[in-house]
Design an enzyme around this catalytic site. Structure first.
Site, PDB file in Angstrom:
ATOM      1  CG  ASP A 227      -2.057  -1.001   1.043  1.00 26.30           C
ATOM      2  OD1 ASP A 227      -3.145  -0.581   0.636  1.00 26.30           O
ATOM      3  OD2 ASP A 227      -1.835  -2.197   1.283  1.00 26.30           O
ATOM      4  CG  ASN A 237       0.787  -5.677   1.809  1.00 22.88           C
ATOM      5  OD1 ASN A 237       0.085  -5.064   1.007  1.00 22.88           O
ATOM      6  ND2 ASN A 237       0.758  -6.995   1.895  1.00 22.88           N
ATOM      7  CE  LYS A 238      -5.586  -5.356   4.367  1.00 27.51           C
ATOM      8  NZ  LYS A 238      -6.484  -4.294   4.917  1.00 27.51           N
TER       9      LYS A 238
END
Length: 336
Positions: A227, A237-238
């Site tokens: 992201d 990121n997630k």
């Protein structure tokens, strides 16, 4: 191989978004007519995935222009919808640069952002797939496919292209709590194309890696999206990605991050400066509106975590492959 999934569909006078909260059981679409509609869809997880968020925001801005709305307000509501994904701001800045253009030109720019993303996905997928050996076993997290992008996908695009190239033996997909994007979306996408996938409980990742290793079929690559990527290669990121990176190092797996160049934020020196979105506690304490934790229980619900660059084998974008990411190597590649 072209994805069979179309999550973002421009309809001339409005934007149609596949409601990813309803998958895999229902394929329901939501129509958006202005920037507020799109911002709500982004915030409420109708559309998610950094590239898809950027594309949707560009269309939302164009919609506001198309219907004679307040563009300054449109920018504000869209920018506030998700703070971590840098693609959102990158796309909005491209739109703002055309503020004095006609609404038709703004729509055309949003459509360019959409088509450019699909082309970039295809290119980076081939770069990433070139790193995989024959008969590879890979592990992925969250959803990074056509649902999260303009089409084809980033990390899942690499997996899709590797399957097409005959390099892939098996995919393992982490469920990705609390929204279960891996279970609901990634498995659904892969199964649409008969790509072999095994769903893994997030808490079972270490066990699965060890078990595969003992069977002589160890995980070769963990392949994830991003992201936001800091100048030094630290990756947001997630949530759960950092844990997988640590597990990869212990079990001898390589870690590939796949994201378009728009995911890089060179204004941020390292991951410590990346704003991590905190989602509502109820996403953890409730399930479909029913409590699964004691009343009043507090919950930590960060949407993202940051993986240090030293744990990353390679970052792949449409401009090429960045092995052993560093500030100097990243700056050199992005300047091309």
């Amino acid at each position: 191989m072209h994805s069979q999934v179309h999550a973002i569909d421009w309809q001339q006078q409005h934007l149609r978004l596949l409601d990813q909260r309803q998958l895999p059981h229902q394929q329901h679409y939501i129509d958006c007519y202005n920037a507020q509609d799109v911002a709500d869809a982004i915030r409420d997880m109708v559309v998610r995935g950094a590239p898809a968020i950027g594309i949707a925001a560009a269309y939302g801005y164009a919609l506001e222009a198309l219907h004679g709305g307040d563009l300054q307000h449109a920018y504000q509501v869209l920018a506030e919808s998700r703070p971590t994904a840098v693609n959102l701001f990158w796309a909005l800045d491209r739109m703002v640069a055309l503020n004095h253009s006609s609404h038709a030109e703004l729509v055309a720019e949003a459509r360019r952002i959409h088509s450019e993303d699909i082309a970039a996905n295809q290119t980076m997928a081939q770069f990433g797939a070139s790193l995989l050996g024959e008969g590879s076993h890979v592990y992925t997290h969250c959803n990074t496919g056509a649902l999260a992008t303009g089409g084809h996908g980033t990390a899942l695009g690499v997996i899709r292209s590797a399957w097409q190239d005959g390099k892939l033996a098996q995919v393992f997909a982490g469920e990705t709590r609390p929204w279960l994007q891996g279970a609901r979306l990634t498995c659904w996408e892969l199964m649409q194309e008969q790509i072999p996938v095994t769903l893994v409980c997030d808490g079972a990742a270490a066990h699965v890696m060890k078990q595969q290793q003992q069977q002589g079929q160890g995980i070769d690559w963990i392949i994830v999206g991003a992201d936001r990527i800091a100048a030094n290669g630290d990756v947001a990121n997630k949530i759960g990605t950092y844990s997988l990176a640590v597990l990869a190092k212990h079990h001898g797996a390589k870690l590939m991050v796949v994201a378009p160049s728009s995911s890089f934020d060179l204004s941020i020196a390292n991951g410590d400066d990346i704003v991590i979105e905190q989602r509502p506690a109820t996403e953890v304490t409730e399930l479909h509106g029913s409590a699964i934790a004691p009343s009043g229980c507090d919950a930590a619900n960060p949407s993202f975590d940051v993986t240090p660059a030293e744990l990353i084998t390679a970052i792949v974008c449409e401009k090429g492959i960045i092995p052993a990411p560093s500030t100097e190597v990243i700056a050199s590649l992005l300047s091309r």
